[in-house]
Scaffold this motif. Structure first.
Motif, PDB file in Angstrom:
ATOM      1  N   ARG A 275      -1.386  10.095  -4.651  1.00  0.00           N
ATOM      2  CA  ARG A 275      -1.158   9.069  -5.665  1.00  0.00           C
ATOM      3  C   ARG A 275      -2.314   8.998  -6.661  1.00  0.00           C
ATOM      4  O   ARG A 275      -3.469   9.247  -6.319  1.00  0.00           O
ATOM      5  CB  ARG A 275      -0.885   7.707  -5.021  1.00  0.00           C
ATOM      6  CG  ARG A 275      -1.924   7.212  -4.065  1.00  0.00           C
ATOM      7  CD  ARG A 275      -1.387   6.048  -3.271  1.00  0.00           C
ATOM      8  NE  ARG A 275      -0.939   4.957  -4.133  1.00  0.00           N
ATOM      9  CZ  ARG A 275      -0.177   3.960  -3.711  1.00  0.00           C
ATOM     10  NH1 ARG A 275       0.241   3.910  -2.455  1.00  0.00           N
ATOM     11  NH2 ARG A 275       0.167   2.999  -4.526  1.00  0.00           N
ATOM     12  N   PRO A 276      -1.964   8.662  -7.901  1.00  0.00           N
ATOM     13  CA  PRO A 276      -2.988   8.659  -8.951  1.00  0.00           C
ATOM     14  C   PRO A 276      -4.170   7.748  -8.639  1.00  0.00           C
ATOM     15  O   PRO A 276      -5.303   8.079  -8.982  1.00  0.00           O
ATOM     16  CB  PRO A 276      -2.227   8.151 -10.177  1.00  0.00           C
ATOM     17  CG  PRO A 276      -0.816   8.513  -9.921  1.00  0.00           C
ATOM     18  CD  PRO A 276      -0.636   8.378  -8.452  1.00  0.00           C
TER      19      PRO A 276
ATOM     20  N   GLY B  21       0.786  -1.234   0.000  1.00  0.00           N
ATOM     21  CA  GLY B  21       0.000   0.000   0.000  1.00  0.00           C
ATOM     22  C   GLY B  21       0.809   1.271   0.000  1.00  0.00           C
ATOM     23  O   GLY B  21       0.255   2.355  -0.111  1.00  0.00           O
ATOM     24  N   ILE B  22       2.109   1.186   0.152  1.00  0.00           N
ATOM     25  CA  ILE B  22       2.930   2.391   0.223  1.00  0.00           C
ATOM     26  C   ILE B  22       3.431   2.802  -1.163  1.00  0.00           C
ATOM     27  O   ILE B  22       3.276   3.934  -1.589  1.00  0.00           O
ATOM     28  CB  ILE B  22       4.128   2.191   1.184  1.00  0.00           C
ATOM     29  CG1 ILE B  22       3.631   1.979   2.610  1.00  0.00           C
ATOM     30  CG2 ILE B  22       5.093   3.371   1.110  1.00  0.00           C
ATOM     31  CD1 ILE B  22       2.982   3.191   3.239  1.00  0.00           C
ATOM     32  N   SER B  23       4.031   1.854  -1.839  1.00  0.00           N
ATOM     33  CA  SER B  23       4.676   2.235  -3.097  1.00  0.00           C
ATOM     34  C   SER B  23       3.678   2.257  -4.247  1.00  0.00           C
ATOM     35  O   SER B  23       2.641   1.602  -4.204  1.00  0.00           O
ATOM     36  CB  SER B  23       5.799   1.259  -3.423  1.00  0.00           C
ATOM     37  OG  SER B  23       5.240  -0.006  -3.686  1.00  0.00           O
ATOM     38  N   LYS B  24       4.032   3.035  -5.256  1.00  0.00           N
ATOM     39  CA  LYS B  24       3.220   3.069  -6.469  1.00  0.00           C
ATOM     40  C   LYS B  24       3.800   2.050  -7.446  1.00  0.00           C
ATOM     41  O   LYS B  24       5.014   1.942  -7.577  1.00  0.00           O
ATOM     42  CB  LYS B  24       3.262   4.456  -7.098  1.00  0.00           C
ATOM     43  CG  LYS B  24       2.799   5.559  -6.184  1.00  0.00           C
ATOM     44  CD  LYS B  24       2.870   6.895  -6.905  1.00  0.00           C
ATOM     45  CE  LYS B  24       2.616   8.043  -5.956  1.00  0.00           C
ATOM     46  NZ  LYS B  24       3.839   8.503  -5.270  1.00  0.00           N
TER      47      LYS B  24
END
Lengths: 521, 131
Positions: B52-53, A475-478
């Motif tokens: 975030r997108p 859930g943190i990184s894109k």
């Protein structure tokens, strides 16, 4: 008050040009690969590229694909001139007519990128040389050089592997208005590169003929010193495919090797032996792939091959040779160089890891960026138009933009790029830097590519995704397209408001570069 | 400060006696500052921390506002009660209603943050108002 503005000079007049002659089907296919490289952002020291395709097979599938591709490239590039945020389609490609027109000459010396040989359409070689009007002695002499089959050969699909026919017909080019325009347009720092295959008819005949005429420096009765002493590079493509046995076809790949040996023997005296070229590149492969035996015409659409990509890299290599190391005096190259292309690993399926560092540095980043740009355009863009990169600016990327000519042309070019990747992927030797699946139609032609994983950064064969500690915290990184969109949003801020076409290409170019630097290289 | 927030809270909710005691005990100022800080922090969280997108649609923005409203509603419900009870004042429904008002004040701060500071967010600058 004195005017302190700099002189307003159209710099394009002074930019050195690289003239590329692509002879025959191989010439067209190598130029196609070069176009793909230039579109993806590969740069050369030359700021203008002028391809001239010489192929009598006007309906040739490969030829027409390349010509369309070059036209699309131009349309896209013309929207992006002098736009530093964009790395795609950065090098101007000109037709010979455009290059001539920039110097104030007549602007219609050839139509587009292809030089059209006259007298070959719907005609036989017999008629081309006016055989029937020869006196008996000349007829007998001609019969020594050309068989009855040669004399009856139709010329409108090329020379079908007969260089003895090609060498006669191709002479026409060197006497043409187009060759004259090329000669008068050739400047001191320009260079010439000639692409030909050695195992066919058109290229094997055309290359030494063209070279000889350039080195003589006399075109249509006029002497051109710059032309005579031009820096010339050439690639001669040795057999890298065979065609299926077909008794009704005049092309038989069993003769490829013997033709190659004969041509090399001739080159040893008339090309390399007399120092005609400054840099000659040899390339070939184990002949493990077999194409359908098509003599010519629109059905002759061979799959793209890694050899053609590597041949295009020879052009880049030649263009980047320091001018201090290449020179010509009195029509002879000083210290000519001869080069071959090699790969680091001998495998049936090549990826970036199998290439040498120099090749990797040249193409890996740019091809990968263009590949990801393509993936986003086909898989994500239509559904991701609400984000700031698309809709927070005056010139929006919306359905209207996607319906306009620029985007349609770009989409067609991009599709050609994906087909090119797909064809190289399934060919032998396979060039498969990306984990893709070629999609085919009922005729088994590659129509597009697809990917079978949602994990966008696992698509480079042999290259692991770069991960930071945040990637291990759920859930943190894109990830995947979300990270891509984040990069696009950031890039759009840097690009700012400009015309929608420039903004689109600049945003995607910058974002994709940032993305692959973060996650891959 | 107490007077400023009393006007705001009383515009949203006023109950004779209860509201006067909140002014007298100077409870509006700390409650209002807390609610505003909470609204601003929620804005920072949405626009600059999450940023975030995949979390930039209007309903994502609204869900953060809803969470912040709930948090401040609870704060508003329980903050004044012990302080008023120590001076012998007992209320019941009023605490719930001042909780709602407190949530609303925090939401106003969140909305104001959105209006003035969303432009600097990379991925949510158009949320919840598309261009």
């Amino acid at each position: 008050m004195p005017d302190k503005r700099p002189f307003l000079i159209d710099k394009s007049h002074y930019m050195p040009k690289l003239f590329i002659f692509g002879i025959g089907g191989t010439g067209a296919r190598v130029i196609k690969s070069l176009t793909m490289l230039l579109a993806s952002g590969v740069k050369t020291n030359f700021t203008q590229i002028v391809p001239i395709i010489i192929d009598p097979d006007r309906a040739g599938g490969d030829l027409n694909r390349t010509v369309k591709l070059l036209g699309d490239y131009q349309k896209i590039h013309n929207e992006l001139v002098d736009f530093p945020h964009n790395n795609f389609f950065g090098t101007p490609i000109l037709t010979l007519s455009e290059a001539v027109a920039r110097k104030g000459g007549t602007s219609n010396v050839i139509d587009g990128f292809r030089f059209e040989l006259n007298g070959v359409q719907d005609d036989r070689f017999r008629n081309f040389i006016d055989y029937d009007s020869l006196d008996p002695n000349n007829k007998w002499f001609t019969s020594l050089l050309f068989s009855e089959k040669n004399l009856d050969a139709s010329l409108d699909v090329g020379f079908k592997g007969h260089p003895n026919i090609g060498s006669v017909v191709m002479n026409q080019f060197t006497r043409s208005e187009a060759f004259g325009a090329f000669a008068s347009n050739f400047d001191k720092d320009d260079r010439i590169f000639i692409i030909s295959s050695i195992f066919g008819g058109t290229g094997a005949a055309g290359f030494p003929l063209l070279l000889k005429n350039i080195r003589e420096g006399v075109v249509n009765g006029q002497f051109y010193d710059f032309l005579k002493n031009a820096v010339i590079g050439a690639i001669t493509v040795l057999p890298y495919f065979k065609v299926a046995k077909d008794d009704t076809s005049e092309i038989d790949s069993l003769g490829f090797i013997s033709k190659t040996k004969a041509a090399l023997h001739y080159y040893a005296k008339n090309v390399t032996g007399n120092s005609s070229v400054n840099a000659l590149y040899y390339i070939g492969d184990l002949v493990s792939n077999e194409y359908t035996n098509i003599e010519g015409g629109m059905d002759q659409r061979n799959d793209a091959h890694f050899i053609e990509l590597a041949s295009a890299l020879a052009i880049v290599d030649f263009a980047n040779i320091d001018p201090n190391f290449v020179s010509t005096a009195n029509g002879k190259a000083n210290n000519p160089v001869y080069k071959e292309f090699g790969v680091a690993s001998n495998t049936d399926r090549l990826n970036f890891k199998d290439l040498y560092d120099e090749t990797v540095a040249l193409i890996r980043g740019d091809l990968t960026a263009f590949f990801y740009f393509n993936l986003f355009c086909i898989n994500a863009l239509p559904n991701q138009l609400a984000h700031p990169y698309a809709s927070a600016y005056t010139n929006k990327f919306d359905r209207n933009f996607m319906g306009q000519t620029f985007y349609k042309t770009l989409s067609e070019f991009n599709k050609s790029f994906r087909v090119w990747l797909g064809e190289m992927h399934r060919n032998k030797v396979s060039f498969a830097p990306f984990n893709i699946q070629p999609e085919t139609n009922v005729n088994q032609e590659v129509t597009d590519i697809s990917i079978n994983t949602p994990s966008l950064f696992s698509l480079l064969n042999g290259i692991e995704e770069k991960k930071s500690f945040t990637d291990y915290i759920p859930g943190i990184s894109k990830n995947n397209y979300e990270l891509y969109i984040a990069c696009l949003n950031k890039a759009a801020e840097k690009v700012g408001n400009t015309s929608v076409n420039r903004r689109f290409m600049g945003t995607f170019s910058s974002a994709t570069k940032d993305l692959i630097n973060q996650k891959l290289f | 400060m107490n007077e400023f927030f009393s006007h705001l809270y009383e515009a949203l909710y006023y109950a004779s006696g209860f509201s006067d005691e909140l002014i007298a005990q100077r409870l509006y100022a700390p409650m209002g500052i807390t609610a505003c800080v909470s609204g601003i922090l929620a804005g920072i969280l949405f626009y600059y921390v999450i940023n975030r997108p995949s979390f930039s649609r209007w309903y994502h923005w609204a869900s953060v506002m809803g969470g912040n409203f709930l948090l401040n509603g609870i704060i508003g419900r329980f903050w004044p009660q012990p302080q008023l009870e120590t001076i012998g004042l007992h209320y019941s429904t009023e605490y719930y209603l001042i909780g709602l008002a407190n949530g609303a004040v925090s939401s106003i701060a969140y909305i104001l943050f959105m209006l003035f500071f969303r432009w600097f967010s990379t991925n949510a600058r158009q949320t919840p108002i598309p261009h």
